[in-house]
Design an enzyme around this catalytic site. Structure first.
Site, mmCIF file in Angstrom:
data_model
loop_
_atom_site.group_PDB
_atom_site.id
_atom_site.type_symbol
_atom_site.label_atom_id
_atom_site.label_comp_id
_atom_site.label_asym_id
_atom_site.label_seq_id
_atom_site.Cartn_x
_atom_site.Cartn_y
_atom_site.Cartn_z
ATOM 1 N N ILE C 124 0.822 -1.211 0.000
ATOM 2 C CA ILE C 124 0.000 0.000 0.000
ATOM 3 C C ILE C 124 0.856 1.260 0.000
ATOM 4 O O ILE C 124 1.980 1.257 0.501
ATOM 5 C CB ILE C 124 -0.944 -0.012 1.230
ATOM 6 C CG1 ILE C 124 -2.003 1.090 1.115
ATOM 7 C CG2 ILE C 124 -0.155 0.116 2.541
ATOM 8 C CD1 ILE C 124 -3.179 0.878 2.061
ATOM 9 N N VAL C 173 7.084 -2.049 -7.639
ATOM 10 C CA VAL C 173 6.409 -0.752 -7.783
ATOM 11 C C VAL C 173 6.509 0.040 -6.478
ATOM 12 O O VAL C 173 6.805 1.235 -6.479
ATOM 13 C CB VAL C 173 4.942 -0.949 -8.210
ATOM 14 C CG1 VAL C 173 4.151 0.347 -8.059
ATOM 15 C CG2 VAL C 173 4.889 -1.434 -9.657
ATOM 16 N N LYS C 174 6.316 -0.647 -5.389
ATOM 17 C CA LYS C 174 6.433 0.022 -4.082
ATOM 18 C C LYS C 174 7.848 0.584 -3.879
ATOM 19 O O LYS C 174 8.035 1.705 -3.404
ATOM 20 C CB LYS C 174 6.088 -0.976 -2.966
ATOM 21 C CG LYS C 174 6.326 -0.480 -1.546
ATOM 22 C CD LYS C 174 5.164 0.341 -1.014
ATOM 23 C CE LYS C 174 5.482 1.041 0.292
ATOM 24 N NZ LYS C 174 4.683 0.594 1.416
ATOM 25 N N ILE C 175 8.824 -0.225 -4.240
ATOM 26 C CA ILE C 175 10.213 0.209 -4.122
ATOM 27 C C ILE C 175 10.480 1.409 -5.032
ATOM 28 O O ILE C 175 11.143 2.373 -4.644
ATOM 29 C CB ILE C 175 11.162 -0.965 -4.466
ATOM 30 C CG1 ILE C 175 11.101 -2.031 -3.366
ATOM 31 C CG2 ILE C 175 12.578 -0.477 -4.679
ATOM 32 C CD1 ILE C 175 11.791 -3.335 -3.742
#
Lengths: 300, 300, 300, 300
Positions: C124, C173-175
């Site tokens: 998230i 994507v979070k990274i």
């Protein structure tokens, strides 16, 4: 024969004195001039004639070498009141060994050649001590025939001279040399800090490096300063920044990206702002250690 | 006396052969072993004994030098089936001259010293040609007393050896050396491209640089390749990336920022992706020229 | 219909509580479990059932969402003693919303799918406050059919969800998001310092920026902290470094050069070593000011 | 009352027309002048008066806004033959909304204020479309009382105006904005390439990013171009380089290190040399992909 040329030398500060001395000691006919006349005494004792004025100097010789500190001095001694170009008879060649930008060099060249005098830009790599030992090197740019005429003199002053182009390229080569020096020092700082923080004594690491194929005379000579953390200036961080200003301006002009050069410039800037403005630029090493949270201690 | 020690040499590829040969030629008692036995023929002709197995080697000598290509080979020849540690009697000292990471080195050291054998990490700087001329240099780390015992041998193999710490520091010094090399090549590329695009022939610029206090043997040797644009690999860009992987990992571990080192890593990565993976890493110069929109031509 | 699925929620810390609360408030049938049971009280009051054990949770529901702090926790609650996979009957789907590396995610995925349970990685973007306002966003990767099944639930928790691939892409994507954040903060720091040193009050510059097409909610929210020089951690510099570690590892793995990302990493490292390890990473701004020789003062 | 001031508008190209139109539509008394008179037709139809000459304009109004393309135009319309300052009676205030360097701005300011006319530098952020929607923003610097006088007009043209200092700070703020834009685009390029090479569709990644707290209107608007790989110029890479030239010059002048800004400058330079000179500067994304060995394809 080049050694039959009458030689004039304008500017006998520490560098100019060491350079002209090599011509005198080789038996050339050398006339010197300096703003502060007393700085010509040793050269006179070694056999040089001393001119009273710049005009006298210009009228007495075939080739005038110039070694002054600032761009404004260079323009002054050539084109100012009582400058070389105001003489009744002019020398055949002016060789400028000062460190000035390509732009200033081009302006001066135009002033000189417009008067029918050949002009050679010939900055030097080396300090007075290196010059005295005959280990300096000269770059030269201008007409090839002018270079050929004075090359024997250049090669007497220094270990060798390298002809690098028919315009202001000698200035650019000098700038490239100093850019390379700055990058090399930053690279050296990074690996030395990395080794030391990993438990390798600084002295052992540098002893190692000074024995490899990557060893340079420069690092060898500065190793004691790195061990002693002695940042007494030989060349300040601010002066190195000035060379990077020039270098990055040439790069911008030539549209050459300088990923590492531009990066080192920012580190130089930060080092200045963190207190190393007037320290020797080798203090980049201290900054690198600080940024790694290391408390350096002097080693022997 | 070190020269009374019986010496074993495991791994006689190009580097191992050149290194062990110097011990043989100096009159030492040397026994060699190599996976491909034929690679020991020249050494035997020069006076070496040849062991049939690693166990035979281990049982015959006081000190075993190892020079193998890969970390897995190192672990295999020491602790694998029929490895040195499976011998009935063990040597006093194992000296590993291979290039492995600090982590692998620590693991191997533990395996060896757990069996009561002293271990010295001693990677080398130099290629076989440099070794043959006696111009290589060895770093060493481990117990100081072990170093003192074998130092005369190390100094026979190479010009000199430098003791850099009691742990895996020799590995780190080797990595630092290679990081420095990569940074130096990028710096060299930037200024050479800048000079050339400004009108200075590449050959003139490099001739100049090779005569200054920033000259290195390495650049002198590679100048012909830079002039000829010859990227035949002596060490590929991909291998240099591996060293930067190791170096940046050590830096991260030690919490040392590497502004220039990390920047050069990205340039190495880009050079690989733009087609220079298997070229010599000196092709960083070609990439720098490309990024400046220059079409390089070979010079003599 | 997704809203007929029985939902389990494992991990009701600040984030997990805010997220699960949105499902409860939307009228879903939600069973929660937390190591410290008291942290489920508010959710129970809002209508959630509370499971006594992880096994009970697993046996009671169709979909288990997980929100835990550490990779080791994730592995433990799934495959440890009394973990979800030790239940007599297993849920259909496990959705992990924790922040773990692609490697850990792949390992967990394998453990789960080997037992016939579908697995969705769904980290998230947003903090508990943002979640409560329905302004968070979820990434998701795994089988598309699994995503389609739970998408209505994801879109209840957050403003929207984006399906980014059938493997561990959601982790990447979070990274990438966090790398972008770090670069944006460094960029912001450089221009804000430049403006302020040029005489523009920090408050005026940020007010301006917050009204342009480059304005972000993030900078708007952090503007008071930049004015007050308040580095109370919301996310420490050390944690940002961890994300950059992950990001640069993915980049290395994918062979993507990150000139700016790698540069920012070195600045993060230096900020840590200069004392900002446990400060909010917005203290990169303080470091930038220091490197420019500026003495910042709090503004309102 | 500001709305009782008679307003002149000099320069009705696309930006100037959109800006002056907002004053006209708000009911102000506006007189316009443009070198190519036909470009004032739409404004006249909307209610503006049209002056025949710059002198007429100067004599008719209290405040003259200027919006021209180049520094030389600015100096010309103010101090050239028939320029504003050659009028018999002068306006009270000149507000320049053009984009010029701090140096040019200071020169123009001096020329204007030496004649007793107040001067406000007030560059704009936004394109004609953004202006028309009332979403642009103006920076302003000069005497605070002058700003206070015209602020109601500035706030009619744009969403808001921000007073940033009593000298040329508004120019610097504009430059900082563009530096930030360049850094943001490079950061965006690095993470988008990283995500895409890791298997995340570009459209999914950007959709995600455009929903986070890091979303900007700018990226949202340019997302279709990034998907379509459409580098039709809105602002060329070469123009961005010009802004970075200005920005790095200000940074050098203020002695502010710009590690990321200077790094992006080199990437801009390389992008120009690799063929993107006249492309939109968003082509930095294409360069980043190339350097990662990716073959991009258009997405919808």
């Amino acid at each position: 024969m080049a050694n039959e040329l009458a030689i004039g030398w304008l500017g006998t500060g520490r560098m100019g004195a060491a350079m002209s001395r090599r011509l005198i000691d080789a038996g050339h006919d050398v006339t010197v001039w300096n703003r502060t006349r007393s700085k010509t005494d040793d050269l006179a004792a070694a056999g040089a004639k001393v001119a009273d004025t710049k005009v006298d100097l210009a009228e007495a010789v075939d080739v005038v070498f110039i070694m002054v500190s600032r761009p404004s001095d260079l323009e002054e001694v050539i084109a100012g009141d009582g400058g070389l170009l105001s003489a009744g008879s002019l020398p055949k060649v002016i060789v400028d060994c000062s460190s000035v930008s390509p732009e200033v060099s081009a302006e001066v060249r135009k002033m000189v050649t417009d008067r029918g005098v050949a002009f050679l830009a010939s900055p030097i790599s080396g300090n007075p001590h290196v010059v005295a030992e005959g280990q300096s090197i000269l770059m030269a740019s201008g007409d090839k025939s002018t270079y050929d005429l004075v090359a024997p003199l250049l090669n007497t002053i220094s270990k060798t001279s390298v002809y690098v182009g028919d315009g202001e390229q000698a200035r650019i080569v000098k700038i490239c040399h100093n850019l390379y020096l700055g990058m090399l020092v930053q690279g050296l700082s990074e690996v030395t800090v990395l080794a030391e923080k990993s438990g390798v004594p600084r002295s052992a690491f540098l002893e190692f490096l000074n024995n490899t194929v990557l060893a340079t005379d420069w690092v060898r000579k500065r190793t004691p300063d790195m061990l002693a953390l002695d940042w007494t200036p030989t060349f300040t961080t601010e002066l190195l920044r000035k060379d990077f200003d020039l270098g990055l301006a040439v790069a911008r002009d030539q549209e050459v990206p300088m990923p590492m050069g531009a990066g080192v410039m920012q580190l130089i800037q930060a080092a200045i702002m963190r207190g190393h403005r007037d320290d020797d630029f080798l203090s980049l090493f201290a900054e690198q250690a600080d940024s790694a949270g290391m408390k350096l201690e002097a080693e022997k």
